[in-house]
Scaffold this motif. Structure first.
Motif, PDB file in Angstrom:
ATOM      1  N   ILE A 192       0.850  -1.181   0.000  1.00 59.29           N
ATOM      2  CA  ILE A 192       0.000   0.000   0.000  1.00 59.29           C
ATOM      3  C   ILE A 192       0.891   1.238   0.000  1.00 59.29           C
ATOM      4  N   PRO A 193       0.588   2.262  -0.819  1.00 60.73           N
ATOM      5  CA  PRO A 193       1.406   3.493  -0.811  1.00 60.73           C
ATOM      6  C   PRO A 193       1.553   4.050   0.599  1.00 60.73           C
ATOM      7  N   LYS A 194       2.748   4.506   0.910  1.00 59.65           N
ATOM      8  CA  LYS A 194       3.074   4.870   2.294  1.00 59.65           C
ATOM      9  C   LYS A 194       2.286   6.082   2.794  1.00 59.65           C
ATOM     10  N   SER A 195       1.898   6.969   1.896  1.00 62.48           N
ATOM     11  CA  SER A 195       1.181   8.171   2.319  1.00 62.48           C
ATOM     12  C   SER A 195      -0.327   8.027   2.230  1.00 62.48           C
ATOM     13  N   SER A 196      -0.799   6.835   1.952  1.00 63.93           N
ATOM     14  CA  SER A 196      -2.234   6.627   1.810  1.00 63.93           C
ATOM     15  C   SER A 196      -2.943   6.756   3.155  1.00 63.93           C
ATOM     16  N   VAL A 197      -4.050   7.490   3.160  1.00 62.78           N
ATOM     17  CA  VAL A 197      -4.881   7.602   4.359  1.00 62.78           C
ATOM     18  C   VAL A 197      -6.191   6.842   4.173  1.00 62.78           C
TER      19      VAL A 197
END
Length: 983
Positions: free
Chosen positions: A326-331
């Motif tokens: 999962i992309p690290k900056s995904s919220v």
């Protein structure tokens, strides 16, 4: 050092623009992101918690889908699919939603609802910054961790067709692509045909893993004619056919693969009732999202109603579906229905990976992360998950294991929601230092303008630039050194997160020197004011002057409007504020006219003989030239209202009726375009005229408006400009007929619709010709300096060229706005300003107020959705960035620009001395600087307000743009002032 008040004001506004730009750079910050970068592509995933047992699930789970197709339809509002339009025009999609193997969602897009930030949200799962609305015009490469980059690193082959924004964001990521221009909104056919023409070939191939299609036609139709256009239904039917073709191809291919395929139908943003987007109305933020796959089989009677999710949830879901981190900056949260059919252990594994990623992001962005409810829930969930894995590995298949698994799943889902909410609240980290420096610059300029007002508005229209006295000299030398030291200290402790700290030291030092210079000038002006006050107290002038009702209205109106900017509701309904102020101004003028007509000069306020030099407006005509009938003195010291009681006949009645005529025009204009928030949904005359059933009525109204424009503008033009104006206005009507907005008298229906490129360019030729003729007259008057009429005619022709350009760019139902604007200007000139002989300051404020009111009469508001970007492509057959931006800006700010241009014409023709233009420039700069400065303070104090991004931030962009236009206006005023001085 002595400067003209106009030159001084122009310099102040330019500096204020720099301050506002610096404030905007700090206010629109970088969003919440991971600081570990994207280089750790091989970082091992979190192992499955096992509570002491040995688990072999330490790697990323395998992909859930063989191929993924993302079909993104720009501006796909949720009711276009799930509402009556979807049932009527998208039957295949409706079948999939109601009975097929699919999951349907209403995905909420956070503002700004424009394309580039929404693509970033879909692919990174993060919340883009509001400043991305500006970057949307020229998208930079996306460096943030995202699904596309992860997929490419994993060896996935990605093909893309559609909006070239993707190609700019992800260069060298696609093995094959074909980009189309997203900003050429006049095209809604070829822009989609260029995507669909690749489908037959690519769907037969097996050499790709991810296919992305971005269709723009629906969005372009919205910009041209709104969501109720009959073209919307045709475009939805076209998209339904494309979806059916893709879905049937994927189903046939699944017979040869082990894993199912996934088809994602989604929109990037919605569409407002006016056809635009960018703001936060329900129609703009609610988009349709449908996940279609044979893995989502439903049982008979299984009714799946659309659920509400966040648009950012797609990134985590696609990552899990493709077997990627999962992309690290995904919220965002994993969309649970996608994995609902999987075994319990796999479900918990997917949920655990998502919560671990969100908890790491929380730790990097929130210092007190341990106190966050989501983090505590995550720890509890992880512990329970470990217990469940231990029981599972012990081959315990009892009911206890099933109940515990359901409990862990609920706990994970609650933790995901809480973590995502906590991160969304931390959506932005402000660059407070840059904001503070920008605010100081703006406030220093405002203070300098206020302190310099009395001298700047003096008869000579000159002032001494405040220089430090010997007592302050040492302080002013030491101040830059102190500010530089403070800058070094802040930048050392900020860790490189401040924009100002990233600038070269020479540039940053120049900013510090500028701040210290302005501060010294303010202190010097204050010292001089106090010294002058002491001298006046010893010899007080004998003066019985008092403020007129108009002066009080201007003061109270300016203060009241400025204070109203501190409330979100008043910002949303700012059009009503300006309508009220303009109407009140008309009533005040009515009172002044009636008093002077029926009571005579005895009731007029007496001027102070000692103040004559301070408020002398304009002197007589230049020596050697006899002033014509239009040349008169705007001299507040010697002026008394003209004997209106002596007027007889039609002129007297026109003077008496003029305020009521203006009020009538304003009331008609309010009915044309409903704007704001509370009134925007109500039907108005504009919606009625733009419907396809009333094209004949719109054609008649547009023709009448164009004739009125010609009659009102041509009277002061040269013969060549009159001919050019006539042909230009005729070309405008032909252009609108060509694109299908209007009809010729002999037409019943216009089926031959084109882009109108030839007709629009025909008009541009006449616009440029009129502007060239006017500019030539100005240059001639400056060189020869022997004909005052040449200069006034040249200025009026420049104004006429701008009017013709505005008539071309404005939509047909807004042509009455332009015509009535000219009517009001004519009435005010002939029957208000001339008879009452208002001074330059009062005339300037009235022009400014009417310019602001007409900004909203056009249908504009304080949200981005009302910007008509289609105006930027009139006459263009391809997207050219600079002309498109300039045309869109001019079309948006037509009201303020035309009223400012008329002010220059009025003061130049009615008073030949340059002091009137200097006074006007100073007043214009001051009255614009006051609300901008106050709004910056309000926004800073309310930066954590609930509506900071949906209400306050768009208004901040509008204020910044308006200040930039004010700077251009002041520079033009100053240039005309210098021309007068040389003459």
């Amino acid at each position: 050092m002595r400067l003209g008040s106009g030159t001084f004001a122009a310099c102040c506004v330019v500096i204020e623009v720099l301050g506002v730009a610096l404030f905007l750079r700090g206010f629109f910050p970088a969003p919440v992101c991971s600081f570990s970068g994207t280089e750790h592509q091989t970082e091992s995933p979190a192992p499955e918690p096992s509570a002491g047992a040995i688990s072999n699930w330490t790697k990323l789970p395998p992909p859930l889908f063989s191929k993924v197709v993302i079909m993104l339809i720009d501006a796909l509002r949720d009711d276009f699919v799930f509402g009556s339009k979807g049932v009527k025009f998208m039957p295949y999609t409706t079948y999939l939603v109601e009975k097929g193997s699919s999951h349907s969602f209403v995905a909420e897009a956070k503002p700004p609802t424009v394309t580039m930030p929404r693509i970033k949200a879909l692919m990174t799962g993060s919340l883009p910054g509001f400043i991305d609305v500006v970057r949307n015009l020229n998208s930079p490469t996306l460096l943030e961790d995202n699904v596309i980059t992860r997929a490419k690193a994993a060896g996935k082959r990605i093909i893309f067709y559609g909006d070239e924004t993707w190609v700019k964001l992800f260069p060298k990521h696609f093995v094959e692509y074909d980009g189309t221009t997203s900003f050429f909104v006049s095209d809604y056919t070829e822009v989609d045909d260029n995507v669909t023409r690749h489908l037959d070939k690519v769907l037969k191939r097996r050499d790709w893993d991810v296919l992305i299609l971005h269709y723009l036609g629906l969005d372009h139709i919205g910009h041209i004619s709104g969501p109720n256009s009959p073209l919307i239904g045709r475009k939805l039917s076209e998209m339904d056919s494309v979806l059916m073709k893709i879905h049937t191809s994927l189903l046939s291919e699944e017979r040869e693969t082990l894993l199912p395929n996934l088809l994602v139908l989604c929109g990037d943003h919605g569409m407002s009732e006016a056809g635009g987007h960018g703001a936060s109305s329900v129609e703009e933020v609610n988009t349709a999202m449908i996940l279609i796959s044979s893995a989502f089989e439903r049982k008979p009677g299984d009714v799946r109603r659309p659920k509400y999710i966040q648009q950012t949830d797609l990134a985590a879901t696609l990552s899990i579906g493709l077997g990627l981190p999962i992309p690290k900056s995904s919220v965002g949260n994993l969309i649970f229905p996608v994995i609902e059919g999987k075994p319990m252990r796999e479900q918990l594994r997917f949920l655990h990976l998502n919560t671990v990623q969100l908890s790491k992001l929380l730790q990097e962005n929130v210092p007190s992360y341990k106190k966050e409810p989501g983090f505590e829930q995550f720890k509890v969930s992880e512990r329970l998950h470990g217990n469940w894995v231990r029981l599972y590995l012990e081959e315990n298949s009892s009911e206890v294991l099933s109940n515990l698994g359901s409990k862990v799943r609920r706990q994970y889902l609650d933790a995901l929601r809480a973590l995502s909410l906590s991160l969304s609240r931390q959506a932005a980290q402000y660059d407070v230092y840059s904001m503070a420096v920008g605010t100081v610059l703006v406030l220093e300029v405002l203070a300098l303008l206020l302190l310099s007002g009395p001298r700047a508005l003096s008869g000579k229209a000159e002032l001494d630039v405040p220089l430090p006295s010997p007592a302050f000299s040492l302080l002013c030398y030491l101040l830059p050194l102190g500010l530089v030291a403070l800058h070094v200290t802040v930048c050392t402790s900020a860790g490189g997160t401040c924009y100002l700290c990233s600038l070269p030291w020479l540039t940053a030092g120049g900013v510090m020197v500028l701040i210290s210079t302005l501060l010294c000038a303010v202190l010097s002006a204050l010292t001089g004011m106090f010294a002058g006050g002491k001298r006046l107290s010893k010899n007080p002038p004998q003066c019985n002057s008092r403020w007129s009702e108009l002066d009080l209205l201007i003061l109270l109106g300016t203060v009241g409007h400025t204070l109203s900017l501190g409330a979100s509701s008043f910002i949303e309904e700012e059009p009503q504020t300006w309508y009220f102020l303009v109407n009140t101004l008309c009533l005040a003028l009515c009172h002044e006219i009636y008093r002077n007509c029926f009571l005579g000069d005895d009731c007029a306020p007496q001027s102070c003989p000692h103040a004559g030099e301070d408020f002398d407006g304009v002197a007589a005509a230049p020596q050697g030239k006899s002033p014509g009938p239009d040349v008169w003195e705007l001299d507040r010291a010697s002026r008394h209202p003209s004997p209106l009681g002596a007027l007889r006949g039609p002129e007297r009645w026109m003077v008496l009726a003029s305020p009521w005529l203006i009020l009538t025009c304003c009331r008609l204009l309010r009915s044309l375009n409903q704007t704001g928030v509370q009134w925007a949904h109500r039907p108005d005359l504009g919606h009625w005229l733009t419907s396809s059933d009333h094209k004949a009525e719109l054609s008649v109204l547009a023709a009448v408006s164009l004739i009125m424009i010609f009659v009102l503008v041509q009277k002061r033009c040269s013969l060549a400009s009159k001919v050019a104006m006539a042909f230009g206005l005729l070309g405008i009507y032909c252009y609108r007929v060509a694109i299908g907005n209007l009809l010729f008298p002999w037409q019943q229906n216009n089926k031959d619709i084109s882009k109108g490129i030839t007709e629009a360019r025909f008009v541009y030729v006449f616009v440029l010709g009129i502007l060239f003729t006017g500019t030539k007259g100005l240059l001639k008057s400056q060189i020869t300096a022997d004909d005052f009429t040449v200069k006034t005619v040249g200025l009026w022709e420049i104004y006429s060229g701008l009017v013709l350009l505005a008539a071309l760019l404005l939509r047909p139902h807004n042509l009455p706005v332009l015509a009535l604007s000219l009517v009001i200007q004519t009435i005010m000139t002939q029957f208000v300003w001339r008879p009452l002989r208002h001074d330059a300051a009062e005339v300037t404020v009235m022009h400014y107020w009417f310019g602001q009111a007409f900004f909203y009469f056009q249908g504009n508001s304080n949200n981005i959705a009302t910007v008509d970007i289609s105006a930027g492509f009139v006459g263009l057959d391809a997207y050219v960035e600079i002309p498109a931006m300039l045309l869109t800006t001019f079309a948006t700010y037509t009201g303020p620009v035309l009223w400012a241009s008329h002010l220059v014409n009025f003061l130049t023709s009615e008073a030949s001395s340059g002091s009137a233009l200097s006074h006007a420039c100073f007043c214009y700069a001051l009255i614009c600087s006051i609300p901008v400065s106050a709004y910056i303070i309000f926004v800073t104090s309310l930066r954590y307000h609930l509506f900071i991004w949906s209400v306050f931030s768009p208004k901040l962009l509008y204020e910044g743009m308006h200040l930039l236009i004010t700077a251009a206006v002041c520079v033009f005023f100053t240039a005309m002032d210098q021309t007068n001085t040389k003459s």
